[in-house]
Design an enzyme around this catalytic site. Structure first.
Site, PDB file in Angstrom:
ATOM      1  N   CYS A  49      11.493 -43.561 -13.518  1.00  0.00           N
ATOM      2  CA  CYS A  49      12.692 -44.389 -13.380  1.00  0.00           C
ATOM      3  C   CYS A  49      12.266 -45.715 -12.749  1.00  0.00           C
ATOM      4  O   CYS A  49      11.114 -45.871 -12.322  1.00  0.00           O
ATOM      5  CB  CYS A  49      13.701 -43.685 -12.496  1.00  0.00           C
TER       6      CYS A  49
ATOM      7  N   HIS B  99       5.272 -36.057  -7.450  1.00  0.00           N
ATOM      8  CA  HIS B  99       4.797 -34.693  -7.702  1.00  0.00           C
ATOM      9  C   HIS B  99       4.208 -34.617  -9.108  1.00  0.00           C
ATOM     10  O   HIS B  99       4.803 -34.078 -10.016  1.00  0.00           O
ATOM     11  CB  HIS B  99       5.932 -33.687  -7.510  1.00  0.00           C
TER      12      HIS B  99
ATOM     13  N   SER C  54       8.926 -29.104 -11.940  1.00  0.00           N
ATOM     14  CA  SER C  54       9.787 -30.280 -11.728  1.00  0.00           C
ATOM     15  C   SER C  54      11.181 -29.954 -12.261  1.00  0.00           C
ATOM     16  O   SER C  54      11.354 -29.682 -13.449  1.00  0.00           O
ATOM     17  CB  SER C  54       9.175 -31.477 -12.467  1.00  0.00           C
TER      18      SER C  54
ATOM     19  N   CYS D 288      12.941 -46.894  -2.718  1.00  0.00           N
ATOM     20  CA  CYS D 288      13.780 -47.390  -3.811  1.00  0.00           C
ATOM     21  C   CYS D 288      14.993 -48.129  -3.235  1.00  0.00           C
ATOM     22  O   CYS D 288      15.633 -47.636  -2.306  1.00  0.00           O
ATOM     23  CB  CYS D 288      14.251 -46.213  -4.671  1.00  0.00           C
TER      24      CYS D 288
ATOM     25  N   HIS E  99      11.146 -42.197  -1.992  1.00  0.00           N
ATOM     26  CA  HIS E  99      12.193 -41.362  -1.368  1.00  0.00           C
ATOM     27  C   HIS E  99      12.742 -41.961  -0.071  1.00  0.00           C
ATOM     28  O   HIS E  99      13.809 -41.581   0.378  1.00  0.00           O
ATOM     29  CB  HIS E  99      11.611 -40.012  -0.946  1.00  0.00           C
TER      30      HIS E  99
ATOM     31  N   GLU F 241      14.279 -37.171   0.617  1.00  0.00           N
ATOM     32  CA  GLU F 241      15.267 -38.260   0.598  1.00  0.00           C
ATOM     33  C   GLU F 241      16.384 -37.993   1.607  1.00  0.00           C
ATOM     34  O   GLU F 241      16.837 -38.894   2.321  1.00  0.00           O
ATOM     35  CB  GLU F 241      15.855 -38.413  -0.814  1.00  0.00           C
TER      36      GLU F 241
ATOM     37  N   CYS G 151      22.410 -41.997  -8.387  1.00  0.00           N
ATOM     38  CA  CYS G 151      21.740 -42.983  -9.235  1.00  0.00           C
ATOM     39  C   CYS G 151      21.880 -42.549 -10.700  1.00  0.00           C
ATOM     40  O   CYS G 151      21.809 -41.355 -11.005  1.00  0.00           O
ATOM     41  CB  CYS G 151      20.276 -43.059  -8.827  1.00  0.00           C
TER      42      CYS G 151
HETATM   43  S1  SF4 Z   1      17.279 -43.684  -6.710  1.00  0.00           S
HETATM   44 FE1  SF4 Z   1      15.664 -42.263  -7.248  1.00  0.00          FE
HETATM   45  S2  SF4 Z   1      16.075 -41.761  -9.397  1.00  0.00           S
HETATM   46 FE2  SF4 Z   1      17.217 -43.629  -8.941  1.00  0.00          FE
HETATM   47  S3  SF4 Z   1      15.883 -45.328  -9.510  1.00  0.00           S
HETATM   48 FE3  SF4 Z   1      15.552 -44.915  -7.331  1.00  0.00          FE
HETATM   49  S4  SF4 Z   1      13.821 -43.516  -7.262  1.00  0.00           S
HETATM   50 FE4  SF4 Z   1      14.628 -43.461  -9.352  1.00  0.00          FE
END
Ligand code: SF4
Length: 280
Positions: free
Chosen positions: A12, A42, A221, A97, A75, A127, A193
């Site tokens: 992603c 992972h 996974s 992120c 995370h 997370e 997300c």
């Molecule tokens: S929140 Fe998590 S799933 Fe969404 S873009 Fe960020 S890393 Fe990827």
């Protein structure tokens, strides 16, 4: 064999950004090693590749030498990790992120305004541990509807709900509905997300167009196995981690193969599978 690739497959936005930043740091490093708190992702093949470049992972900050460079993975981490690492003169490369960072800010902001924070998600997921660390580790973490029955809510308190970015929307909505019946002063922010959902919808679209699907990603996974199950309902589906698991004979009956991949599958592994399939 004709090969079609799902519109949204593999890394992603957040993981791609984190992995690229970490790679750039390793390519340009002047020190022997760079550290990460826990594995970047992972995926064994990816982790090995980064290790060879000089990345060393530890789960505990105390095991990382002072003054070193520390990568924080997508995370995210608790506020205390920033303060502890700064006090030990570490240089932080923050690849949290932005969607996760936004939840940290919400948790901190509402906590400081006096709200009790409720997080819908898995309490052992890094997370969630990170988000909880932005509201003094006092969040109420809920992963199922049943758990709500065992929680006593204080009618004089204000509560604010957020979600793990990968939470299931249906479950989140049900949990919020149930919380509304128990709490008068409840505000809600859906922080799920869209990346996971988009990957699943793309897999469904593609599976409808092809004779078989190949889903690449870890056997353990959960997002990969979810893709496998979704595709299986539509066409014969192969679940693999790398191209080495593919057997040409298995594709004898198919003309068009679709390819998708879980969130921790690097592009180069996807490309190898596509090349292999095209040669059949
Ligand atoms: S929140 Fe998590 S799933 Fe969404 S873009 Fe960020 S890393 Fe990827």
């Amino acid at each position: 064999m004709e090969v079609k690739i799902a519109q949204n497959a593999g890394f992603c936005f957040g993981v791609k950004r984190a992995m690229q930043t970490a790679w750039d740091e390793l390519e340009n490093k002047t020190e022997d090693k760079i550290y990460s708190l826990g594995p970047l992702i992972h995926n064994k093949q990816a982790v090995d590749k980064y290790k060879e470049k000089g990345l060393v992972e530890h789960d505990d900050l105390d095991n990382i030498p002072s003054d070193s460079k520390l990568i924080i993975r997508s995370h995210g981490v608790a506020e205390k990790v920033y303060t502890d690492s700064k006090s030990r003169n570490m240089e932080i490369v923050d690849t949290t992120c932005p969607f996760v960072k936004k939840i940290h800010n919400i948790a901190k902001d509402y906590y400081e305004k006096g709200y009790k924070i409720i997080i819908v998600g898995n309490p052992t997921h890094p997370e969630i541990i990170g988000i909880n660390g932005w509201c003094n580790n006092e969040a109420i973490i809920i992963s199922s509807l049943e758990e709500i029955d065992n929680i006593t809510f204080d009618p004089t308190e204000l509560y604010h709900v957020v979600s793990q970015t990968t939470a299931n929307l249906e479950l989140f909505d049900k949990i919020v509905e149930k919380l509304k019946t128990k709490i008068d002063n409840l505000t809600v922010q859906n922080t799920i997300c869209s990346a996971t959902k988009e990957r699943q919808l793309s897999a469904i679209d593609l599976a409808k167009e092809v004779d078989c699907m190949v889903v690449i990603g870890g056997k353990h996974s959960s997002n990969t196995q979810k893709l496998v199950n979704i595709c299986k309902e539509i066409v014969p589906t192969f679940s693999i981690e790398t191209k080495d698991e593919l057997e040409k004979e298995a594709f004898a009956a198919f003309k068009v193969a679709g390819v998708t991949a879980g969130a921790s599958t690097p592009d180069w592994i996807i490309d190898e599978v596509i090349e292999y399939l095209k040669e059949i």
